[in-house]
Design a protein around this motif. Sequence first.
Motif, PDB file in Angstrom:
ATOM      1  N   LEU A   1       2.929   1.242  -3.487  1.00 21.34           N
ATOM      2  CA  LEU A   1       2.103   1.356  -4.690  1.00 21.34           C
ATOM      3  C   LEU A   1       0.752   1.981  -4.344  1.00 21.34           C
TER       4      LEU A   1
ATOM      5  N   LEU B   1      -5.221  -5.580  -7.156  1.00 21.10           N
ATOM      6  CA  LEU B   1      -3.912  -5.896  -7.720  1.00 21.10           C
ATOM      7  C   LEU B   1      -2.860  -6.022  -6.616  1.00 21.10           C
ATOM      8  N   ARG B   2      -2.923  -5.146  -5.616  1.00 23.37           N
ATOM      9  CA  ARG B   2      -2.007  -5.282  -4.476  1.00 23.37           C
ATOM     10  C   ARG B   2      -2.239  -6.609  -3.759  1.00 23.37           C
TER      11      ARG B   2
ATOM     12  N   ARG C   1       0.839  -1.201   0.000  1.00 23.01           N
ATOM     13  CA  ARG C   1       0.000   0.000   0.000  1.00 23.01           C
ATOM     14  C   ARG C   1       0.877   1.255   0.000  1.00 23.01           C
TER      15      ARG C   1
ATOM     16  N   ARG D   1      -1.279   4.132  -5.673  1.00 24.47           N
ATOM     17  CA  ARG D   1      -2.304   4.332  -6.708  1.00 24.47           C
ATOM     18  C   ARG D   1      -2.746   3.019  -7.366  1.00 24.47           C
ATOM     19  N   THR D   2      -2.142   1.931  -6.953  1.00 19.72           N
ATOM     20  CA  THR D   2      -2.482   0.625  -7.510  1.00 19.72           C
ATOM     21  C   THR D   2      -3.784   0.136  -6.876  1.00 19.72           C
ATOM     22  N   PRO D   3      -4.691  -0.413  -7.677  1.00 27.12           N
ATOM     23  CA  PRO D   3      -5.956  -0.914  -7.109  1.00 27.12           C
ATOM     24  C   PRO D   3      -5.705  -1.980  -6.040  1.00 27.12           C
ATOM     25  N   LYS D   4      -6.589  -2.009  -5.066  1.00 27.01           N
ATOM     26  CA  LYS D   4      -6.448  -2.941  -3.952  1.00 27.01           C
ATOM     27  C   LYS D   4      -6.415  -4.389  -4.437  1.00 27.01           C
TER      28      LYS D   4
END
Length: 155
Positions: free
Chosen positions: A6, A13-14, A3, A8-11
Amino acid sequence: MLRAALPRTPKWLRSWLARHSVDWYVMSEDLAQRDSEVRIRNDGAIELRWKRSNLRAHRRFVELAKRLLKDIGFPLVLAKPFGTDTPSHQCGTARFGTDPATSALDPFCRAWDHDNLYVIDASFFPSSAALNPALTVAAQALRAAHHLNKRLHEF
């Protein structure tokens, strides 16, 4: 960690990345600093004054570890240092030694100025060598206990 690294990465995808990743901890040692200390404040709260050291060597070590992980096939290698809110293996706040002028404790972890005070935790170490000191603390506790038992039977 994902988190923070990254944001701005969608949850989703994380979460996928977390399920398909491996955690590695690259640890090095903060070298002993006289002005790093643990204190009890006037309000009774514990205060950690931690002066980070050895950072240039640590950063080189992290970069080498990242490069090695990429070389063996890890496509994404993230690094995030621990902050002062997550200290581990704190050592050296009540060092032992053979000279009362340069140490708080004798070789058996007895305070030089209080005959009945033994300090048996990682504070007697000068430093930790970037390893968990638990077994060495346990060994020193057994050594000090044996010494104390002998002293008690002398009287």
